[in-house]
Design an enzyme around this catalytic site. Structure first.
Site, short mmCIF file in Angstrom:
data_model
loop_
_atom_site.label_atom_id
_atom_site.label_comp_id
_atom_site.label_asym_id
_atom_site.label_seq_id
_atom_site.Cartn_x
_atom_site.Cartn_y
_atom_site.Cartn_z
N ALA A 153 0.85 -1.19 0.00
CA ALA A 153 0.00 0.00 0.00
C ALA A 153 0.88 1.23 0.00
CB ALA A 153 -0.90 0.00 1.23
N TYR A 154 0.32 2.32 -0.49
CA TYR A 154 1.08 3.56 -0.65
C TYR A 154 0.59 4.60 0.34
CZ TYR A 154 3.11 1.26 -4.55
OH TYR A 154 3.79 0.36 -5.30
N LEU A 155 1.52 5.05 1.19
CA LEU A 155 1.22 6.09 2.17
C LEU A 155 1.38 7.46 1.54
CD1 LEU A 155 3.16 4.44 5.12
CD2 LEU A 155 0.69 4.35 4.66
N GLN A 171 -3.30 5.06 0.63
CA GLN A 171 -4.08 5.62 -0.48
C GLN A 171 -4.55 4.54 -1.44
OE1 GLN A 171 -1.29 8.45 -2.05
NE2 GLN A 171 -1.75 9.95 -0.48
#
Length: 169
Positions: A29-31, A82
């Site tokens: 996952a992308y922070l 995100q």
């Protein structure tokens, strides 16, 4: 820090599987996710976790910083992400290069991408015959974009590309 220089391709069929390692299930996952910088959290086989920072430093080159983090922290970070991508990664040795073959699951089921990391832009690996069209630099196939895309590959026009690669067989 390491430099990341890679080429990415769609995969035509399953011939790569006869030479593949055992797969690892990745959830990432992308922070933070911009065109030039990403902060990614990744779990591997639901046991270990890494935090990765990537910074674009030139054409086709990114600086990469990776750190082991507690698995519980990674799970918590997913709540603030995100978007996420789920895939199983296999390694395939071919003519002196290690290819990573990602078989996507979840909302991107059916998408299979192979990538090879290079030491230099001048590297020209022998391409396996199970590769389809090159998608290096095509943002639709970046994990950052895939993670932010809600819906299946058809919604992204990926399905048409996959159908095209299958017709090349």
């Amino acid at each position: 820090m390491t430099a990341e220089i890679e080429r990415k391709f769609l995969v035509l069929d399953d011939r790569w599987r006869e030479h593949a390692s055992e797969g690892s299930v990745l959830r990432q996952a992308y922070l933070v996710a911009t065109r030039n910088r990403t902060v990614r959290v990744r779990t591997i086989d639901a046991r270990t976790a890494m935090l990765t920072v990537k910074i674009r430093s030139g054409q086709g080159r990114r600086e990469e910083f990776e750190y082991d983090i507690p698995y519980a922290d990674a799970k918590e970070m997913f709540q603030y992400a995100q978007g996420a991508v789920e895939k199983t990664r296999f390694e395939v040795e071919h003519q002196g290069h290690t290819w990573e073959v990602d078989v996507y699951s979840g909302r991107h089921r059916g998408l299979v991408i192979a990538e090879v990391e290079l030491l230099d832009h001048a590297d020209n690996p022998v391409l396996p015959d199970w590769l389809g069209p090159e998608v290096t630099g095509n943002s639709r196939f970046s994990n950052r974009v895939l993670a932010a895309t809600h819906g299946n590959p058809k919604d992204m026009n990926v399905a048409a590309t996959i159908d095209q690669r299958r017709s090349l067989r």
